[in-house]
Design a protein around this motif. Structure first.
Motif, PDB file in Angstrom:
ATOM      1  N   MET A  50       6.917 -22.681 -44.612  1.00  0.00           N
ATOM      2  CA  MET A  50       7.257 -21.334 -44.158  1.00  0.00           C
ATOM      3  C   MET A  50       6.128 -20.354 -44.483  1.00  0.00           C
ATOM      4  O   MET A  50       5.738 -19.539 -43.640  1.00  0.00           O
ATOM      5  CB  MET A  50       8.555 -20.859 -44.799  1.00  0.00           C
ATOM      6  CG  MET A  50       8.986 -19.480 -44.310  1.00  0.00           C
ATOM      7  SD  MET A  50      10.525 -18.897 -45.009  1.00  0.00           S
ATOM      8  CE  MET A  50      10.097 -18.699 -46.724  1.00  0.00           C
ATOM      9  N   ALA A  51       5.586 -20.435 -45.693  1.00  0.00           N
ATOM     10  CA  ALA A  51       4.478 -19.551 -46.060  1.00  0.00           C
ATOM     11  C   ALA A  51       3.251 -19.811 -45.192  1.00  0.00           C
ATOM     12  O   ALA A  51       2.550 -18.869 -44.794  1.00  0.00           O
ATOM     13  CB  ALA A  51       4.135 -19.746 -47.535  1.00  0.00           C
ATOM     14  N   ASN A  52       3.005 -21.067 -44.882  1.00  0.00           N
ATOM     15  CA  ASN A  52       1.874 -21.408 -44.026  1.00  0.00           C
ATOM     16  C   ASN A  52       2.062 -20.844 -42.617  1.00  0.00           C
ATOM     17  O   ASN A  52       1.128 -20.295 -42.023  1.00  0.00           O
ATOM     18  CB  ASN A  52       1.699 -22.921 -43.982  1.00  0.00           C
ATOM     19  CG  ASN A  52       0.454 -23.345 -43.248  1.00  0.00           C
ATOM     20  OD1 ASN A  52      -0.577 -22.696 -43.337  1.00  0.00           O
ATOM     21  ND2 ASN A  52       0.538 -24.438 -42.526  1.00  0.00           N
ATOM     22  N   ASN A  53       3.257 -20.969 -42.078  1.00  0.00           N
ATOM     23  CA  ASN A  53       3.520 -20.440 -40.744  1.00  0.00           C
ATOM     24  C   ASN A  53       3.404 -18.925 -40.696  1.00  0.00           C
ATOM     25  O   ASN A  53       2.887 -18.361 -39.732  1.00  0.00           O
ATOM     26  CB  ASN A  53       4.895 -20.883 -40.251  1.00  0.00           C
ATOM     27  CG  ASN A  53       4.925 -22.350 -39.902  1.00  0.00           C
ATOM     28  OD1 ASN A  53       3.901 -22.954 -39.630  1.00  0.00           O
ATOM     29  ND2 ASN A  53       6.109 -22.929 -39.926  1.00  0.00           N
ATOM     30  N   LEU A  54       3.877 -18.252 -41.740  1.00  0.00           N
ATOM     31  CA  LEU A  54       3.762 -16.794 -41.787  1.00  0.00           C
ATOM     32  C   LEU A  54       2.308 -16.356 -41.913  1.00  0.00           C
ATOM     33  O   LEU A  54       1.894 -15.353 -41.310  1.00  0.00           O
ATOM     34  CB  LEU A  54       4.599 -16.232 -42.939  1.00  0.00           C
ATOM     35  CG  LEU A  54       6.110 -16.330 -42.762  1.00  0.00           C
ATOM     36  CD1 LEU A  54       6.828 -15.870 -44.033  1.00  0.00           C
ATOM     37  CD2 LEU A  54       6.571 -15.530 -41.561  1.00  0.00           C
ATOM     38  N   SER A  55       1.519 -17.103 -42.679  1.00  0.00           N
ATOM     39  CA  SER A  55       0.105 -16.743 -42.802  1.00  0.00           C
ATOM     40  C   SER A  55      -0.637 -16.997 -41.491  1.00  0.00           C
ATOM     41  O   SER A  55      -1.533 -16.244 -41.136  1.00  0.00           O
ATOM     42  CB  SER A  55      -0.550 -17.505 -43.953  1.00  0.00           C
ATOM     43  OG  SER A  55      -0.638 -18.875 -43.671  1.00  0.00           O
ATOM     44  N   LYS A  56      -0.274 -18.050 -40.765  1.00  0.00           N
ATOM     45  CA  LYS A  56      -0.876 -18.288 -39.441  1.00  0.00           C
ATOM     46  C   LYS A  56      -0.545 -17.143 -38.495  1.00  0.00           C
ATOM     47  O   LYS A  56      -1.405 -16.674 -37.747  1.00  0.00           O
ATOM     48  CB  LYS A  56      -0.350 -19.584 -38.832  1.00  0.00           C
ATOM     49  CG  LYS A  56      -0.930 -20.827 -39.398  1.00  0.00           C
ATOM     50  CD  LYS A  56      -0.321 -22.025 -38.669  1.00  0.00           C
ATOM     51  CE  LYS A  56      -0.634 -23.312 -39.327  1.00  0.00           C
ATOM     52  NZ  LYS A  56      -0.022 -24.467 -38.638  1.00  0.00           N
ATOM     53  N   LEU A  57       0.690 -16.699 -38.537  1.00  0.00           N
ATOM     54  CA  LEU A  57       1.090 -15.587 -37.677  1.00  0.00           C
ATOM     55  C   LEU A  57       0.320 -14.324 -38.029  1.00  0.00           C
ATOM     56  O   LEU A  57      -0.113 -13.581 -37.144  1.00  0.00           O
ATOM     57  CB  LEU A  57       2.598 -15.343 -37.802  1.00  0.00           C
ATOM     58  CG  LEU A  57       3.185 -14.273 -36.902  1.00  0.00           C
ATOM     59  CD1 LEU A  57       3.021 -14.664 -35.440  1.00  0.00           C
ATOM     60  CD2 LEU A  57       4.658 -14.073 -37.230  1.00  0.00           C
ATOM     61  N   ALA A  58       0.120 -14.083 -39.326  1.00  0.00           N
ATOM     62  CA  ALA A  58      -0.625 -12.896 -39.752  1.00  0.00           C
ATOM     63  C   ALA A  58      -2.108 -12.999 -39.379  1.00  0.00           C
ATOM     64  O   ALA A  58      -2.714 -12.004 -38.987  1.00  0.00           O
ATOM     65  CB  ALA A  58      -0.477 -12.699 -41.255  1.00  0.00           C
ATOM     66  N   LEU A  59      -2.685 -14.188 -39.485  1.00  0.00           N
ATOM     67  CA  LEU A  59      -4.107 -14.353 -39.188  1.00  0.00           C
ATOM     68  C   LEU A  59      -4.399 -14.369 -37.700  1.00  0.00           C
ATOM     69  O   LEU A  59      -5.325 -13.713 -37.226  1.00  0.00           O
ATOM     70  CB  LEU A  59      -4.613 -15.664 -39.798  1.00  0.00           C
ATOM     71  CG  LEU A  59      -4.782 -15.700 -41.305  1.00  0.00           C
ATOM     72  CD1 LEU A  59      -5.105 -17.113 -41.762  1.00  0.00           C
ATOM     73  CD2 LEU A  59      -5.867 -14.750 -41.746  1.00  0.00           C
ATOM     74  N   VAL A  60      -3.610 -15.120 -36.967  1.00  0.00           N
ATOM     75  CA  VAL A  60      -3.899 -15.330 -35.557  1.00  0.00           C
ATOM     76  C   VAL A  60      -3.126 -14.355 -34.683  1.00  0.00           C
ATOM     77  O   VAL A  60      -3.545 -14.027 -33.589  1.00  0.00           O
ATOM     78  CB  VAL A  60      -3.587 -16.792 -35.165  1.00  0.00           C
ATOM     79  CG1 VAL A  60      -3.888 -17.053 -33.705  1.00  0.00           C
ATOM     80  CG2 VAL A  60      -4.350 -17.754 -36.039  1.00  0.00           C
ATOM     81  N   GLY A  61      -1.993 -13.903 -35.177  1.00  0.00           N
ATOM     82  CA  GLY A  61      -1.166 -13.000 -34.400  1.00  0.00           C
ATOM     83  C   GLY A  61      -0.397 -13.747 -33.331  1.00  0.00           C
ATOM     84  O   GLY A  61      -0.231 -14.953 -33.393  1.00  0.00           O
ATOM     85  N   GLY A  62       0.065 -13.046 -32.354  1.00  0.00           N
ATOM     86  CA  GLY A  62       0.821 -13.663 -31.279  1.00  0.00           C
ATOM     87  C   GLY A  62      -0.044 -14.539 -30.393  1.00  0.00           C
ATOM     88  O   GLY A  62       0.409 -15.538 -29.871  1.00  0.00           O
ATOM     89  N   GLY A  63      -1.290 -14.167 -30.235  1.00  0.00           N
ATOM     90  CA  GLY A  63      -2.210 -14.953 -29.422  1.00  0.00           C
ATOM     91  C   GLY A  63      -1.851 -14.881 -27.941  1.00  0.00           C
ATOM     92  O   GLY A  63      -0.949 -14.178 -27.519  1.00  0.00           O
TER      93      GLY A  63
END
Length: 67
Positions: A50-63
């Motif tokens: 879950m933390a990894n997915n949230l950090s991906k969302l924060a880094l990459v955004g919606g894309g």
């Protein structure tokens, strides 16, 4: 030593999964099963995922997939 191992493995394993999109749970299940009881492995893996997915969302955004 176990705490350092449990803290370091997810940190190192999450970087390649940013690009591949899979594999983190496979690595974590094996790494967490060494120092922890199996009942805790599922919960710990889920929290890191879950933390990894949230950090991906924060880094990459919606894309571009979200339009």
């Amino acid at each position: 030593m176990d705490i350092l191992f449990v803290a370091l493995v997810p940190f190192l394993a999450s970087e390649p999964t940013l690009f591949s999109g899979f594999g983190l749970s496979t690595i974590l299940t094996l790494a967490f099963a060494l120092p922890m009881p199996v009942e805790m492995v599922v919960g710990a893996s889920a929290l890191v995922q879950m933390a990894n997915n949230l950090s991906k969302l924060a880094l990459v955004g919606g894309g571009p997939m979200l339009g």
